[in-house]
Design a protein around this motif. Structure first.
Motif, PDB file in Angstrom:
ATOM      1  N   GLU A 161       0.839  -1.200   0.000  1.00  0.00           N
ATOM      2  CA  GLU A 161       0.000   0.000   0.000  1.00  0.00           C
ATOM      3  C   GLU A 161       0.881   1.260   0.000  1.00  0.00           C
ATOM      4  N   GLY A 162       1.888   1.251   0.832  1.00  0.00           N
ATOM      5  CA  GLY A 162       2.799   2.397   0.949  1.00  0.00           C
ATOM      6  C   GLY A 162       3.535   2.628  -0.358  1.00  0.00           C
ATOM      7  N   LEU A 163       4.029   1.555  -0.994  1.00  0.00           N
ATOM      8  CA  LEU A 163       4.756   1.680  -2.254  1.00  0.00           C
ATOM      9  C   LEU A 163       3.871   2.327  -3.312  1.00  0.00           C
ATOM     10  N   GLU A 164       2.599   1.879  -3.310  1.00  0.00           N
ATOM     11  CA  GLU A 164       1.647   2.405  -4.270  1.00  0.00           C
ATOM     12  C   GLU A 164       1.496   3.927  -4.102  1.00  0.00           C
ATOM     13  N   MET A 165       1.372   4.356  -2.873  1.00  0.00           N
ATOM     14  CA  MET A 165       1.136   5.782  -2.609  1.00  0.00           C
ATOM     15  C   MET A 165       2.345   6.641  -2.974  1.00  0.00           C
ATOM     16  N   LEU A 166       3.540   6.052  -2.915  1.00  0.00           N
ATOM     17  CA  LEU A 166       4.762   6.827  -3.168  1.00  0.00           C
ATOM     18  C   LEU A 166       5.217   6.750  -4.633  1.00  0.00           C
TER      19      LEU A 166
ATOM     20  N   SER B  97       5.779  10.174  -6.729  1.00  0.00           N
ATOM     21  CA  SER B  97       6.922  11.018  -6.355  1.00  0.00           C
ATOM     22  C   SER B  97       8.237  10.279  -6.606  1.00  0.00           C
ATOM     23  N   ALA B  98       8.256   8.933  -6.465  1.00  0.00           N
ATOM     24  CA  ALA B  98       9.486   8.178  -6.728  1.00  0.00           C
ATOM     25  C   ALA B  98       9.847   8.284  -8.209  1.00  0.00           C
ATOM     26  N   GLU B  99       8.830   8.163  -9.027  1.00  0.00           N
ATOM     27  CA  GLU B  99       9.075   8.255 -10.468  1.00  0.00           C
ATOM     28  C   GLU B  99       9.685   9.605 -10.810  1.00  0.00           C
ATOM     29  N   LYS B 100       9.083  10.644 -10.213  1.00  0.00           N
ATOM     30  CA  LYS B 100       9.558  12.009 -10.470  1.00  0.00           C
ATOM     31  C   LYS B 100      11.023  12.154 -10.047  1.00  0.00           C
ATOM     32  N   ALA B 101      11.372  11.508  -8.954  1.00  0.00           N
ATOM     33  CA  ALA B 101      12.746  11.616  -8.436  1.00  0.00           C
ATOM     34  C   ALA B 101      13.669  10.588  -9.073  1.00  0.00           C
ATOM     35  N   GLN B 102      13.125   9.815 -10.004  1.00  0.00           N
ATOM     36  CA  GLN B 102      13.875   8.742 -10.670  1.00  0.00           C
ATOM     37  C   GLN B 102      14.492   7.769  -9.664  1.00  0.00           C
ATOM     38  N   VAL B 103      13.629   7.338  -8.734  1.00  0.00           N
ATOM     39  CA  VAL B 103      14.071   6.370  -7.726  1.00  0.00           C
ATOM     40  C   VAL B 103      13.180   5.143  -7.851  1.00  0.00           C
ATOM     41  N   THR B 104      13.781   3.970  -7.848  1.00  0.00           N
ATOM     42  CA  THR B 104      12.963   2.759  -7.949  1.00  0.00           C
ATOM     43  C   THR B 104      12.574   2.270  -6.567  1.00  0.00           C
TER      44      THR B 104
ATOM     45  N   ARG C 256       0.710   3.261   9.042  1.00  0.00           N
ATOM     46  CA  ARG C 256       0.810   3.683   7.639  1.00  0.00           C
ATOM     47  C   ARG C 256       1.502   5.047   7.591  1.00  0.00           C
ATOM     48  N   GLN C 257       1.131   5.916   8.513  1.00  0.00           N
ATOM     49  CA  GLN C 257       1.743   7.246   8.589  1.00  0.00           C
ATOM     50  C   GLN C 257       3.261   7.121   8.805  1.00  0.00           C
ATOM     51  N   VAL C 258       3.641   6.213   9.692  1.00  0.00           N
ATOM     52  CA  VAL C 258       5.065   5.979   9.980  1.00  0.00           C
ATOM     53  C   VAL C 258       5.778   5.527   8.708  1.00  0.00           C
ATOM     54  N   LEU C 259       5.191   4.559   8.032  1.00  0.00           N
ATOM     55  CA  LEU C 259       5.819   4.004   6.832  1.00  0.00           C
ATOM     56  C   LEU C 259       5.938   5.070   5.741  1.00  0.00           C
ATOM     57  N   LEU C 260       4.880   5.887   5.575  1.00  0.00           N
ATOM     58  CA  LEU C 260       4.927   6.935   4.548  1.00  0.00           C
ATOM     59  C   LEU C 260       6.009   7.962   4.868  1.00  0.00           C
ATOM     60  N   ASN C 261       6.161   8.277   6.141  1.00  0.00           N
ATOM     61  CA  ASN C 261       7.233   9.201   6.531  1.00  0.00           C
ATOM     62  C   ASN C 261       8.585   8.651   6.126  1.00  0.00           C
ATOM     63  N   LEU C 262       8.824   7.375   6.463  1.00  0.00           N
ATOM     64  CA  LEU C 262      10.130   6.778   6.169  1.00  0.00           C
ATOM     65  C   LEU C 262      10.339   6.661   4.661  1.00  0.00           C
ATOM     66  N   LEU C 263       9.275   6.252   3.947  1.00  0.00           N
ATOM     67  CA  LEU C 263       9.406   6.100   2.490  1.00  0.00           C
ATOM     68  C   LEU C 263       9.642   7.449   1.820  1.00  0.00           C
ATOM     69  N   SER C 264       8.905   8.453   2.229  1.00  0.00           N
ATOM     70  CA  SER C 264       9.069   9.749   1.539  1.00  0.00           C
ATOM     71  C   SER C 264      10.451  10.330   1.843  1.00  0.00           C
ATOM     72  N   ASN C 265      10.977  10.105   3.050  1.00  0.00           N
ATOM     73  CA  ASN C 265      12.357  10.529   3.321  1.00  0.00           C
ATOM     74  C   ASN C 265      13.340   9.775   2.426  1.00  0.00           C
ATOM     75  N   ALA C 266      13.106   8.442   2.310  1.00  0.00           N
ATOM     76  CA  ALA C 266      14.026   7.610   1.519  1.00  0.00           C
ATOM     77  C   ALA C 266      14.052   8.079   0.064  1.00  0.00           C
TER      78      ALA C 266
ATOM     79  N   ASN D  67      17.378  10.875  -1.625  1.00  0.00           N
ATOM     80  CA  ASN D  67      18.015   9.927  -2.528  1.00  0.00           C
ATOM     81  C   ASN D  67      18.641  10.678  -3.692  1.00  0.00           C
ATOM     82  N   ARG D  68      18.951   9.989  -4.774  1.00  0.00           N
ATOM     83  CA  ARG D  68      19.501  10.669  -5.965  1.00  0.00           C
ATOM     84  C   ARG D  68      18.940   9.985  -7.215  1.00  0.00           C
ATOM     85  N   PRO D  69      18.928  10.654  -8.342  1.00  0.00           N
ATOM     86  CA  PRO D  69      18.383  10.041  -9.547  1.00  0.00           C
ATOM     87  C   PRO D  69      19.103   8.724  -9.827  1.00  0.00           C
ATOM     88  N   GLY D  70      18.316   7.699 -10.127  1.00  0.00           N
ATOM     89  CA  GLY D  70      18.907   6.380 -10.367  1.00  0.00           C
ATOM     90  C   GLY D  70      19.046   5.560  -9.104  1.00  0.00           C
ATOM     91  N   GLY D  71      18.672   6.132  -7.980  1.00  0.00           N
ATOM     92  CA  GLY D  71      18.797   5.430  -6.693  1.00  0.00           C
ATOM     93  C   GLY D  71      17.650   4.459  -6.473  1.00  0.00           C
TER      94      GLY D  71
END
Ligand code: ADP
Length: 514
Positions: free
Chosen positions: A372-377, A380-387, A407-417, A421-425
């Motif tokens: 669920e968390g991966l889906e929500m992110l 923004s991951a695509e935009k940042a070119q992060v897989t 879920r809030q905790v996981l989204l916080n950690l995922l959005s930080n990750a 990050n960097r493009p291609g990360g």
């Protein structure tokens, strides 16, 4: 009336006065004896014998006979005392000894005497003296010294100083009694204090001396208990806080006597100070929490209006916005949403701090939550070119947690990750059942990493790393503190491992569902 002593006195006094004098002496348990040394005859010892309970002629009238009544342990010393005087080494003969009474008990007698006649060669010829029964007095003295010894022994087990202090109307003062601890507390021997009370005042810190004098004077005037905290310079130079207390009593001569106690209060004062500061800090913290909670609440209402009207303009069919306006409206909406998110975090944080966050604990399947968390992110991951990826395993990882908050905790950690990050990360989530009691969910990134020195501050509210603060990455430094507070509230813990330049892993351990 017989005997040389009585004759000698009655020679000088008329018989009436002599009788009075003898009666007075007898009243004080004192008798006069007269010893003719050459013949060893003791005269006038009838009352002395009577005192010991013997009949008049039961005991012979020589010093040798009397010696038989003296306790064997005291005889040598008694003779020695006589010899010292006879040789002229002591001005008077004075000795206390035990004598056997007729009932077999020992009584204490105090004898005083003087050689009144000597031979031409200086040898003593005649001696006059008195004898006083001091048995009762000695018993009283022994009781008193026993009481004193008991008190002294007790004072050894008391951490402070017990004292008696006397202030006279003429302004002078003294310590009639100070217990042994004055040595340890003030570096002054009790004897020195008892000799000169001012020794203590000289040890008192200059800044506290006047207060000490004033407090004693006030207590003497009002007869209210004396109580004072004051600083003392110990002999080793260390400054310590003392706390003194004493209850005053007015004496017949107008002086005031306090009985009291002084103890080292340095640690206690530090503790009181720390407690006071903690209470002040807690009050300030409560005020801050309350302020933040109201603020965030008040900010949300107008912000929701801004977002709502932005959306209305975007979908207005009658007056559709131009493409340029639409782009700008989108920026308003995104910035507003971000602001709303931050306000929400702030509100959460203050709510948790104030203990007002209620949790709904349930069985939460971590793999499902992770997808669920991966889906929500994804966007923004695509935009940042992060897989983004979810590692295999952990099918049985079920946490006992609040689903929404986790879920809030996981989204916080995922959005930080993603953010740090960097493009291609890449970002990878892993879920795991640790053992029968714990499950784990971790987020690993291949981003910028975190310097070791930053780690301890990471979960502090409003903390942002120097890189993050300097970069264009949005954030207020609240996400991780909310994460930490929520996880702790759910009975779990958060850990970070990071290699600067290579990436970080945040792991959340939680209680497993039963
Ligand atoms: P914000 O992201 O709003 O700054 P957070 O509380 O989420 O606030 O994070 C605090 C700080 O921790 C960030 O500013 C950043 O310096 C650092 N940080 C958090 N997550 C990561 C990560 N995955 N990689 C590198 N640094 C991170």
């Amino acid at each position: 009336m017989q005997g040389i002593a009585r004759d000698a006195l009655t020679d000088r006094l008329d018989s009436g006065h002599a009788a009075l004098l003898y009666a007075a002496l007898a009243g004080a348990d004192t008798f006069v004896w007269d010893w003719d040394i050459d013949s060893d005859v003791l005269s006038d010892i009838d009352e002395g014998l009577l005192l010991l309970g013997y009949a008049r002629h039961e005991v012979g009238r020589t010093q040798a006979d009397w010696n038989q009544l003296i306790h064997p342990d005291d005889r040598a010393a008694n003779h020695e005392a006589y010899l010292r005087h006879a040789r002229g080494e002591a001005e008077v003969y004075e000795h206390a000894y035990r004598a056997r009474a007729a009932d077999g008990r020992w009584r204490w007698l105090l004898e005083r005497g003087r050689v009144v006649e000597r031979h031409a060669d200086g040898r003593p010829r005649r001696m006059l003296g008195t004898q006083t029964d001091i048995t009762e007095r000695r018993a009283v003295e022994a009781a008193a010294s026993e009481a004193m010894e008991r008190l002294t022994r007790i004072t050894h087990h008391v951490p402070g100083i017990l004292f008696q202090f006397r202030a006279l109307p003429d302004g002078s003062a003294a310590f009639p009694y100070v217990s042994e601890r004055s040595h340890a507390l003030f570096g002054v021997a009790p004897a020195d204090l008892m000799q000169d009370a001012a020794v203590l005042l000289r040890r008192v810190d200059f800044g506290d001396r006047q207060a000490m004098l004033d407090s004693i004077a006030a207590s003497a005037r009002t007869l209210k208990p004396w109580r004072l905290d004051f600083r003392v310079h110990r002999r080793d130079g260390v400054l310590r806080w003392m706390r003194g207390e004493g209850s005053p009593q007015r004496q017949a001569d107008g002086s005031t006597v306090w009985h009291g106690y002084i103890e080292d209060a340095t640690e206690r004062r530090e503790l009181e100070q720390a407690r006071h500061e903690a209470a002040v800090a807690a009050a300030a913290n409560r005020a801050k929490t309350e302020f933040l909670s109201r603020m965030s609440h008040e900010l949300r209402t107008p912000l929701n209006a801004v977002l709502g009207f932005t959306q209305l303009i975007e979908i207005d069919r009658a007056e559709p916005p131009s493409d340029g306006q639409r782009r700008r409206l989108k920026l308003i909406r995104e910035a507003g949403a971000h602001l709303l998110q931050m306000i929400g975090d702030l509100l959460d944080l203050t709510r948790i701090e104030a203990g007002g966050m209620a949790l709904q604990l349930d069985a939460v399947d971590l793999r499902a939550l992770a997808s669920e968390g991966l889906e929500m992110l994804r966007d923004s991951a695509e935009k940042a070119q992060v897989t983004l990826a979810l590692a295999d395993g952990g099918a049985n990882a079920v946490a006992h947690a609040d689903r929404t908050r986790l879920r809030q905790v996981l989204l916080n950690l995922l959005s930080n990750a993603v953010k740090y990050n960097r493009p291609g990360g890449s970002v990878e989530i892993r879920v795991l059942r640790v053992d029968a009691h714990e499950v784990l969910i971790s987020v690993r990134d291949s981003g910028v990493g975190i310097a070791e020195a930053e780690l301890p501050r990471l979960f502090e509210p409003f903390y942002r790393g120097p890189q993050a603060a300097a970069s264009a990455v949005e954030g207020a430094g609240i996400g991780l503190s909310v994460t930490h507070a929520l996880v702790t509230l759910m009975g779990g813990r958060v850990a970070v491992h990071s290699t600067p330049g290579a990436g970080s892993t945040f792991s959340v351990t939680l209680p497993a569902a039963p």
